[in-house]
Design a protein around this motif. Sequence first.
Motif, PDB file in Angstrom:
ATOM      1  N   UNK A  48      35.813  75.717 110.967  1.00  0.00           N
ATOM      2  CA  UNK A  48      35.024  76.796 110.371  1.00  0.00           C
ATOM      3  C   UNK A  48      33.739  76.254 109.779  1.00  0.00           C
ATOM      4  N   UNK A  49      32.655  77.047 109.890  1.00  0.00           N
ATOM      5  CA  UNK A  49      31.386  76.598 109.308  1.00  0.00           C
ATOM      6  C   UNK A  49      31.448  76.613 107.786  1.00  0.00           C
ATOM      7  N   UNK A  50      30.554  75.843 107.171  1.00  0.00           N
ATOM      8  CA  UNK A  50      30.450  75.835 105.716  1.00  0.00           C
ATOM      9  C   UNK A  50      29.584  76.978 105.231  1.00  0.00           C
ATOM     10  N   UNK A  51      28.725  77.484 106.115  1.00  0.00           N
ATOM     11  CA  UNK A  51      27.830  78.572 105.756  1.00  0.00           C
ATOM     12  C   UNK A  51      27.406  79.259 107.042  1.00  0.00           C
ATOM     13  N   UNK A  52      27.267  80.572 106.959  1.00  0.00           N
ATOM     14  CA  UNK A  52      26.805  81.334 108.104  1.00  0.00           C
ATOM     15  C   UNK A  52      25.484  82.008 107.752  1.00  0.00           C
ATOM     16  N   UNK A  53      24.465  81.762 108.568  1.00  0.00           N
ATOM     17  CA  UNK A  53      23.187  82.457 108.434  1.00  0.00           C
ATOM     18  C   UNK A  53      23.203  83.574 109.463  1.00  0.00           C
ATOM     19  N   UNK A  54      23.141  84.802 108.991  1.00  0.00           N
ATOM     20  CA  UNK A  54      23.381  85.967 109.837  1.00  0.00           C
ATOM     21  C   UNK A  54      22.190  86.899 109.766  1.00  0.00           C
ATOM     22  N   UNK A  55      21.593  87.181 110.914  1.00  0.00           N
ATOM     23  CA  UNK A  55      20.485  88.120 110.958  1.00  0.00           C
ATOM     24  C   UNK A  55      21.030  89.534 110.854  1.00  0.00           C
TER      25      UNK A  55
END
Lengths: 242, 242
Positions: free
Chosen positions: A50-57
């Motif tokens: 799993x990612x540590x952070x998700x940048x989501x548009x």
Amino acid sequence: MARNDFILIVDDDPEIRDLLQLFLVRHGYRVKAVPDGSFLESALEPPNLPPDLIILDLMLPGGDGLSWCQWLRKRSRIPVLMLTARGAETDRIAGLETGADDYLAKPFHPEELLARIRSVLRRTRSFPDRLDSESIREFRFGDWRLLTGSRELIDPQNVRIALSGAEYRLLRIFLERPQTVIQREVLTEMLWSRSPQPTDRSVDIQVSRLRHRLHDDGREPSLIRTVRGEGYLFALAAQPAR
Amino acid sequence: MARNDFILIVDDDPEIRDLLQLFLVRHGYRVKAVPDGSFLESALEPPNLPPDLIILDLMLPGGDGLSWCQWLRKRSRIPVLMLTARGAETDRIAGLETGADDYLAKPFHPEELLARIRSVLRRTRSFPDRLDSESIREFRFGDWRLLTGSRELIDPQNVRIALSGAEYRLLRIFLERPQTVIQREVLTEMLWSRSPQPTDRSVDIQVSRLRHRLHDDGREPSLIRTVRGEGYLFALAAQPAR
DNA sequence: TGTCAGCGTTACAATTCGTTACAGAATGCG
DNA sequence: CGCATTCTGTAACGAATTGTAACGCTGACA
């Protein structure tokens, strides 16, 4: 930045994706960039990390950003940083209400993005979340026990054995996936947050050291078996206890 | 909005103060508005009730907002929402780096402010134990006790042991997050409100000093374990008492 | 059966961490 | 205010862990 945090970028704009990826990789993050949210479903499942952070548009095709954020919030505590259009205040409000951890309006200054990423990650780290696996107090395998709270190994004669950081993490991986072949590449990713080089022997060394702790013999192993060409398999069943 | 959250507004502009106070009171918050930070010192002391959130203008007279935020971060977990000038990106970055929980650029839409307030409070509420920790009278771990009122440590033989400021804060961090690895960077942030330099050994020294107080041996630790490359772990369970 | 890739182990170098000493700053007391 | 004590940060040395290199063994394949 303590380790190679893994950041997932979800944006349909390839230019933004590439620029962000380049910028964040240069600052030491591991980055994966995808054009839509469909990758999110598999991202949360093993064997993916799993990612540590998700940048989501927010403005994904079909206005999907918001619903993906909602979907995420129901399944995971992974922090979400949402990208919005300049001036779209109702979008920002809606994003915050659906549980995004932060937002940033395009176009943005990269240094501000970096500061926000750090701020979100720092917040998340100050209060480590107790996921299900973290609330497991103990694993039992054969006559051995691993105490997760104190990171101590108890041998069949009730002797406490100290494990190093890497040894503990490796044993933990095995106990969470007993009787399953774990590929060498996956072990490298999980232990060191990096992809292995072709001649990388780090996993072998750590397996050898853990075998030594467990009084296992690599030539005639009882606990940790080698699957040649694939990876390793923890042979015993493991019982988690809470 | 679950309860009458108490919000403290610190802004030298009386128009902003009055508008915000009126707007937030209308939405059910209890509000106190002051023109500068000097009220902050008494706000954190009994018998005053600490606010649930502080809205702090970054451009206070003399550029004080940033230093007040730093001051706050050393003493309190109260979330800070910082007001900045439009376009002042370096200000925003600096605010986030000093530990502000969020920011909003003037002039702003009141609905966005409301959403941000809710978001920050919701985040803070996700960890209710942390906020309540100020009312904990005592922690017990093994046969030890830490009295929070007098900041005294009581050893298993009921001997009182005095702790220095940093030792107390470090032990407190551990007792609030027992059996969880806390990264070195996070410890540095929480103890000194700064990011560590690459060769910073301050945490190690303080851990060593606290170990000495607790009669723990760093080479064969019982209480505070080192996770190499990551941070430290307090091995015992800790029971708070009120 | 021979070859070679893959793996187990060991030794050594590099890195990280534990501790101590010392100097300067901060605090408390007379 | 001056002095004594305590606290804290820095530097340095040594111990433990981890990474790298190398040798030998094993298994798979031709």
